[in-house]
Design an enzyme around this catalytic site. Structure first.
Site, PDB file in Angstrom:
ATOM      1  N   PHE A  11       0.824  -1.050   0.245  1.00 42.35           N
ATOM      2  CA  PHE A  11      -0.033  -0.034  -0.058  1.00 42.35           C
ATOM      3  C   PHE A  11       0.859   1.417  -0.085  1.00 42.35           C
ATOM      4  CE2 PHE A  11      -2.383  -3.382   2.320  1.00 42.35           C
ATOM      5  CZ  PHE A  11      -3.778  -3.281   1.923  1.00 42.35           C
ATOM      6  N   ASP A  12       0.484   2.321  -0.802  1.00 42.30           N
ATOM      7  CA  ASP A  12       0.997   3.645  -0.720  1.00 42.30           C
ATOM      8  C   ASP A  12       0.537   3.880   0.836  1.00 42.30           C
ATOM      9  OD1 ASP A  12       1.946   6.243  -1.170  1.00 42.30           O
ATOM     10  OD2 ASP A  12       0.159   6.664  -1.672  1.00 42.30           O
ATOM     11  N   LEU A  13       0.697   5.165   1.489  1.00 43.84           N
ATOM     12  CA  LEU A  13       0.391   5.774   2.639  1.00 43.84           C
ATOM     13  C   LEU A  13      -0.838   6.921   2.447  1.00 43.84           C
ATOM     14  CD1 LEU A  13       0.379   5.105   5.696  1.00 43.84           C
ATOM     15  CD2 LEU A  13       2.185   6.797   5.842  1.00 43.84           C
ATOM     16  N   ASP A  14       0.076   7.986   1.953  1.00 41.11           N
ATOM     17  CA  ASP A  14      -0.861   9.027   2.009  1.00 41.11           C
ATOM     18  C   ASP A  14      -1.787   9.034   0.896  1.00 41.11           C
ATOM     19  OD1 ASP A  14       1.073  10.063   3.999  1.00 41.11           O
ATOM     20  OD2 ASP A  14       1.603  11.645   2.706  1.00 41.11           O
TER      21      ASP A  14
END
Length: 216
Positions: A11-14
């Site tokens: 997953f990307d975070l932001d």
């Protein structure tokens, strides 16, 4: 339903797991109002969400780039807990995937100290076996280096993984690394724009992953 071989989700975070959009926009406007008074409005900084800070600020003022990054990060750090929230169904989805035995990781262009703040604030940190940050690589997304590093740390093959993100950098990084990809429809840049880069899946909410993986 996805390939039965998939056992890893990155997953990307932001903008994907946690809603940092207002924090990022405020941080950019705070910095740009100082260095370029009156030049940038809210809609002007939306394209800056996703790429590394150096890429953005060097294109605006190469001579002041390091100063601008420092001002951005100081404001971002100070305002973090006030402006960051978690997206709907994220915690529940991560919990279900973890219980089902999926290997979970984060691949982000943020620095580790700020990443840790977001994970602590939302309580999702324990779900992840690896977190690859900007500190860990020479080439950020869309280069495949961070995705490949996360896969090595999880002992996973690209064919076993999905990369999930809100930005075309995430989709391209996954494609470049050989994983499947999923875009998120809640991206601030608009689902239609993200769909142009042809992710394998488009999530309307994070819990859609449970159907894609067959967990539920």
């Amino acid at each position: 339903m996805t390939d039965k071989r998939v056992n890893t989700i990155l997953f990307d975070l932001d903008g994907t797991l946690i809603n940092t959009n207002e924090l990022i926009i405020a941080s950019y406007l705070h910095t740009l109002d100082h260095y370029c008074p009156g030049r940038y409005q809210r809609e002007d900084v939306l394209p800056f969400i996703g790429p590394p800070l150096y890429e953005t600020f060097s294109g605006i003022n190469a001579a002041k780039c390091d100063e601008m990054i420092s001002m951005y990060r100081a404001f971002n750090h100070d305002m973090h807990d006030e402006l960051v929230t978690e997206y709907e169904t994220v915690y529940e989805t991560l919990d279900e995937l973890k219980k089902a035995g999926y290997k979970l990781g984060i691949v982000t262009t943020k620095l580790r100290d700020t990443v840790n703040m977001g994970l602590a604030l939302t309580g999702i940190g324990p779900f992840f076996e690896t977190v690859v940050t900007l500190d860990d690589v020479k080439n950020p997304k869309p280069d495949p280096e961070p995705v490949r590093l996360a896969l090595r740390q999880l002992a996973s093959e690209p064919s076993e993984a999905i990369m999930v993100g809100d930005n075309y950098h995430d989709v391209l990084a996954g494609k470049n690394a050989g994983t499947k990809t999923a875009g998120v429809a809640w991206t601030i840049k608009g689902a239609k724009e993200l769909a142009r880069h042809e992710p394998d899946y488009m999530l309307e909410k994070m819990s859609d992953l449970l159907q894609i993986t067959g967990v539920k």
